[in-house]
Motif scaffolding. Structure first.
Motif, mmCIF file in Angstrom:
data_model
loop_
_atom_site.group_PDB
_atom_site.id
_atom_site.type_symbol
_atom_site.label_atom_id
_atom_site.label_comp_id
_atom_site.label_asym_id
_atom_site.label_seq_id
_atom_site.Cartn_x
_atom_site.Cartn_y
_atom_site.Cartn_z
ATOM 1 N N ARG A 1 0.605 -0.640 -0.234
ATOM 2 C CA ARG A 1 -0.504 0.133 -0.251
ATOM 3 C C ARG A 1 1.229 1.529 -0.109
ATOM 4 N NH1 ARG A 1 -4.374 -2.189 4.515
ATOM 5 N NH2 ARG A 1 -5.643 -3.472 3.319
ATOM 6 N N ASN A 2 1.714 1.502 0.361
ATOM 7 C CA ASN A 2 3.270 2.226 0.665
ATOM 8 C C ASN A 2 3.400 2.631 -0.701
ATOM 9 O OD1 ASN A 2 4.651 4.689 2.329
ATOM 10 N ND2 ASN A 2 6.102 3.192 1.480
ATOM 11 N N ALA A 3 3.492 1.709 -1.358
ATOM 12 C CA ALA A 3 4.268 1.755 -2.733
ATOM 13 C C ALA A 3 3.163 2.444 -3.881
ATOM 14 C CB ALA A 3 4.172 0.109 -3.382
ATOM 15 N N ALA A 4 2.351 2.054 -3.259
ATOM 16 C CA ALA A 4 0.782 3.239 -4.539
ATOM 17 C C ALA A 4 1.239 4.753 -3.787
ATOM 18 C CB ALA A 4 -0.516 2.175 -3.960
ATOM 19 N N ARG A 5 1.636 5.520 -2.733
ATOM 20 C CA ARG A 5 1.239 6.601 -2.831
ATOM 21 C C ARG A 5 2.484 7.694 -3.633
ATOM 22 N NH1 ARG A 5 0.829 6.657 4.077
ATOM 23 N NH2 ARG A 5 -1.067 5.880 4.383
ATOM 24 N N SER A 6 2.247 8.522 -3.047
ATOM 25 C CA SER A 6 2.882 9.586 -3.595
ATOM 26 C C SER A 6 2.946 10.735 -3.135
ATOM 27 C CB SER A 6 2.561 9.781 -5.048
ATOM 28 O OG SER A 6 1.255 10.680 -4.733
ATOM 29 N N GLY A 7 3.919 11.608 -3.296
ATOM 30 C CA GLY A 7 4.203 12.784 -2.572
ATOM 31 C C GLY A 7 5.321 12.059 -1.156
ATOM 32 N N ASN A 8 4.862 13.180 -0.168
ATOM 33 C CA ASN A 8 5.363 12.916 0.751
ATOM 34 C C ASN A 8 4.369 12.034 1.943
ATOM 35 O OD1 ASN A 8 3.142 15.000 2.060
ATOM 36 N ND2 ASN A 8 3.913 16.170 2.940
#
Length: 263
Positions: free
Chosen positions: A202-209
């Motif tokens: 799930r963290n890999a699908a995030r963006s930005g800070n």
């Protein structure tokens, strides 16, 4: 010859046919007694004389059984006014689940995310990813106080509130005690802790800070394991979707409300 009045009739004092009396108006019945039956289009009187019985149409009414229909039971927390803190590592789905739970309750419920409030600071934002220092700690404390004030304001107006934060069990500055001081002692904490592989995905699908390094995610996840044995309810949502996780959250809160001393 003198004729009687009304020419052609018998004279005064002489026998002859007497004129018929004019029709008299009907005498109204005395109070408390029925008169002549009214026309069928008029409403029938509700009472009858003991000397005269009349048949009146009786409207059909449903059979009285004494059963009072109740509204359908609302499972879980129902309409209770709650203050909830959803705890979990980055990538646990805290914000998504908290927003879904708040938006699907049958009563007014607000969602306040600590990360959103921290990012209200635009110029001069102290990003914890650049290092946890006195500036990032000060902004974190300020954001938590702001969230606590908002939650108390909602609760005072009868609106439930759910907050989400990565609270560590071994670090007082970002610990549970500070949240209870700002929101109140009735705050209900629940831990959302899926497996490490899930939070990494799930963290890999995030963006930005909002996106952290894999090493930081693993470190945070390992420290969150300290909540095991704390007595707080822990939901492993590794194999649950958002709706299923929100349902599990509501059930955990319902058990807390039903418990004599809470948790």
């Amino acid at each position: 010859m003198q004729h009687g009045v009304g020419g052609g009739g018998a004279g005064w004092g002489q026998p002859g046919p007497r004129p018929e009396a004019p029709p008299q108006p009907p005498i109204p019945p005395a109070q408390g007694w029925p008169g002549s039956p009214p026309a069928q289009s008029q409403q029938q009187p509700p009472h009858q004389s003991h000397q005269q019985h009349q048949s009146y149409p009786v409207p059909a009414v449903p059979e009285a059984t004494g059963h009072i229909p109740l509204p359908p039971a609302v499972p879980g927390t129902g309409g209770a006014v709650l203050a909830v803190l959803l705890i979990g590592p980055a990538g646990a789905g805290k914000t998504t689940v908290a927003r879904h739970w708040a938006s699907t309750r049958p009563v007014a419920t607000a969602h306040v995310s600590l990360d959103d409030v921290r990012e209200w600071v635009c110029s001069g934002f102290a990003d914890p990813q650049a290092g946890w220092n006195e500036h990032s700690e000060a902004q974190y404390r300020l954001a938590r106080r702001t969230c606590g004030f908002a939650a108390r304001n909602y609760l005072a107006n009868g609106i439930s509130c759910i907050l989400d934060d990565a609270v560590f069990p071994d670090r007082p500055v970002v610990g549970l005690g500070g949240w209870k001081r700002h929101v109140g002692p009735t705050l209900l904490p629940v831990v959302l802790l899926p497996g490490l592989e899930i939070v990494l995905e799930r963290n890999a699908a995030r963006s930005g800070n909002r996106r952290l390094s894999d090493e930081e995610v693993a470190r945070i996840h390992g420290r969150m394991a300290g909540w095991y044995g704390s007595g707080l309810p822990i939901i492993d949502n590794s194999h649950l979707d958002v709706e299923g996780t929100a349902r599990a959250l509501d059930e955990a809160l319902a058990r807390a409300l039903a418990a004599p001393g809470g948790w």
